[in-house]
Design a protein around this motif. Structure first.
Motif, PDB file in Angstrom:
ATOM      1  N   GLY A   1      13.772   0.806  23.382  1.00 13.25           N
ATOM      2  CA  GLY A   1      15.182   0.828  23.739  1.00 13.25           C
ATOM      3  C   GLY A   1      15.624   2.211  24.193  1.00 13.25           C
ATOM      4  N   ARG A   2      15.129   3.233  23.504  1.00  9.96           N
ATOM      5  CA  ARG A   2      15.471   4.605  23.887  1.00  9.96           C
ATOM      6  C   ARG A   2      14.915   4.929  25.276  1.00  9.96           C
ATOM      7  NH1 ARG A   2      12.859   7.400  20.053  1.00  9.96           N
ATOM      8  NH2 ARG A   2      11.245   8.255  21.396  1.00  9.96           N
ATOM      9  N   TYR A   3      13.695   4.517  25.548  1.00 17.58           N
ATOM     10  CA  TYR A   3      13.100   4.767  26.865  1.00 17.58           C
ATOM     11  C   TYR A   3      13.858   4.020  27.972  1.00 17.58           C
ATOM     12  CZ  TYR A   3       9.017   6.848  24.572  1.00 17.58           C
ATOM     13  OH  TYR A   3       8.184   7.635  23.842  1.00 17.58           O
ATOM     14  N   LEU A   4      14.314   2.808  27.664  1.00 15.66           N
ATOM     15  CA  LEU A   4      15.072   2.051  28.648  1.00 15.66           C
ATOM     16  C   LEU A   4      16.388   2.758  28.986  1.00 15.66           C
ATOM     17  CD1 LEU A   4      14.590  -1.648  27.490  1.00 15.66           C
ATOM     18  CD2 LEU A   4      13.783  -0.630  29.607  1.00 15.66           C
ATOM     19  N   LYS A   5      17.036   3.328  27.952  1.00 15.54           N
ATOM     20  CA  LYS A   5      18.305   4.021  28.185  1.00 15.54           C
ATOM     21  C   LYS A   5      18.090   5.347  28.901  1.00 15.54           C
ATOM     22  CE  LYS A   5      20.474   2.044  24.111  1.00 15.54           C
ATOM     23  NZ  LYS A   5      20.771   2.292  22.696  1.00 15.54           N
ATOM     24  N   LYS A   6      17.098   6.113  28.455  1.00 20.17           N
ATOM     25  CA  LYS A   6      16.857   7.428  29.051  1.00 20.17           C
ATOM     26  C   LYS A   6      16.260   7.315  30.446  1.00 20.17           C
ATOM     27  CE  LYS A   6      16.404  10.594  25.200  1.00 20.17           C
ATOM     28  NZ  LYS A   6      15.546  11.568  24.515  1.00 20.17           N
ATOM     29  N   GLY A   7      15.579   6.217  30.736  1.00 22.73           N
ATOM     30  CA  GLY A   7      14.953   6.048  32.039  1.00 22.73           C
ATOM     31  C   GLY A   7      15.937   5.764  33.147  1.00 22.73           C
ATOM     32  N   ARG A   8      17.181   5.476  32.810  1.00 26.07           N
ATOM     33  CA  ARG A   8      18.231   5.212  33.797  1.00 26.07           C
ATOM     34  C   ARG A   8      17.856   4.048  34.714  1.00 26.07           C
ATOM     35  NH1 ARG A   8      22.652   6.768  32.283  1.00 26.07           N
ATOM     36  NH2 ARG A   8      23.478   7.297  34.317  1.00 26.07           N
ATOM     37  N   TYR A   9      17.271   2.991  34.133  1.00 30.66           N
ATOM     38  CA  TYR A   9      16.927   1.819  34.922  1.00 30.66           C
ATOM     39  C   TYR A   9      18.182   1.031  35.266  1.00 30.66           C
ATOM     40  CZ  TYR A   9      12.291   3.055  33.365  1.00 30.66           C
ATOM     41  OH  TYR A   9      11.135   3.739  33.104  1.00 30.66           O
ATOM     42  N   SER A  10      19.167   1.107  34.390  1.00 31.83           N
ATOM     43  CA  SER A  10      20.464   0.489  34.666  1.00 31.83           C
ATOM     44  C   SER A  10      21.518   1.241  33.866  1.00 31.83           C
ATOM     45  CB  SER A  10      20.457  -0.994  34.278  1.00 31.83           C
ATOM     46  OG  SER A  10      20.343  -1.127  32.883  1.00 31.83           O
ATOM     47  N   GLU A  11      22.794   0.950  34.173  1.00 30.24           N
ATOM     48  CA  GLU A  11      23.871   1.635  33.462  1.00 30.24           C
ATOM     49  C   GLU A  11      23.915   1.224  32.005  1.00 30.24           C
ATOM     50  OE1 GLU A  11      27.689   1.310  35.281  1.00 30.24           O
ATOM     51  OE2 GLU A  11      26.919   1.790  37.286  1.00 30.24           O
ATOM     52  N   ARG A  12      23.677  -0.064  31.758  1.00 26.32           N
ATOM     53  CA  ARG A  12      23.767  -0.578  30.393  1.00 26.32           C
ATOM     54  C   ARG A  12      22.496  -1.342  30.041  1.00 26.32           C
ATOM     55  NH1 ARG A  12      29.711  -3.081  30.277  1.00 26.32           N
ATOM     56  NH2 ARG A  12      28.501  -4.901  29.798  1.00 26.32           N
ATOM     57  N   VAL A  13      22.147  -1.298  28.764  1.00 31.15           N
ATOM     58  CA  VAL A  13      20.971  -2.010  28.271  1.00 31.15           C
ATOM     59  C   VAL A  13      21.421  -2.917  27.136  1.00 31.15           C
ATOM     60  CG1 VAL A  13      18.711  -1.785  27.176  1.00 31.15           C
ATOM     61  CG2 VAL A  13      19.414  -0.135  28.899  1.00 31.15           C
TER      62      VAL A  13
END
Length: 153
Positions: free
Chosen positions: A40-52
């Motif tokens: 989850g942290r990688y998804l947020k820090k990776g900036r793949y989308s605005e919200r996860v």
């Protein structure tokens, strides 16, 4: 607050002063080995989308865990076939390339020190035809009745 107007220490914002519950990770709640919080942290820090969403890291951890288990199982079988106890990159390559779905998923992937699948084009193999092989056997192994000309003389 207690009835006497005193503030209880150690409650840290919780109602009541009962024993503190042990924290349970999202991986344990989901029954997974892969780290849900880290993904989850990688998804947020990776900036793949605005919200996860809250379910996204759980789903992704489950998919990654399944793929890892599948590759490891097939690579373990390949290692056992080669009479080895340890999985090496060669076993991973054999497992991935011999499986149709994993081969399609990892089609453009190069596995370091994996080598290539053993494959010889049938055109390059020696030709075998039914009557030729019988004649070759007869020519190579003469019958015992016929002796060589040197021995006869």
């Amino acid at each position: 607050m207690e009835p006497g107007g005193k503030i209880r220490k150690g409650a840290s914002g919780r109602k009541g002063g009962g024993p503190k519950k042990k924290p349970v990770s999202r991986s344990v709640k989901a029954g997974l080995q892969f780290p849900v919080g880290r993904i989850g942290r990688y998804l947020k820090k990776g900036r793949y989308s605005e919200r996860v969403g809250s379910g996204a890291p759980i789903y992704m951890a489950a998919v990654l865990e399944y793929l890892a288990a599948e590759v490891l199982e097939l690579a373990g079988n390949a290692a056992r076939d080669n009479k080895k106890n340890r999985i090496i990159p060669r076993h991973v390559l054999l497992a991935v390339r011999n499986d149709e779905e994993l081969g399609k998923l990892l089609a453009g992937v190069t596995i370091a020190h994996g080598g290539v699948l053993p494959n010889i084009n049938p055109v390059l193999l020696p030709k075998k035809s039914g009557r030729d092989s019988e004649e070759d056997k007869a020519a190579k192994s003469p019958s015992k009745a016929t002796k060589s000309p040197k021995k006869a003389a």
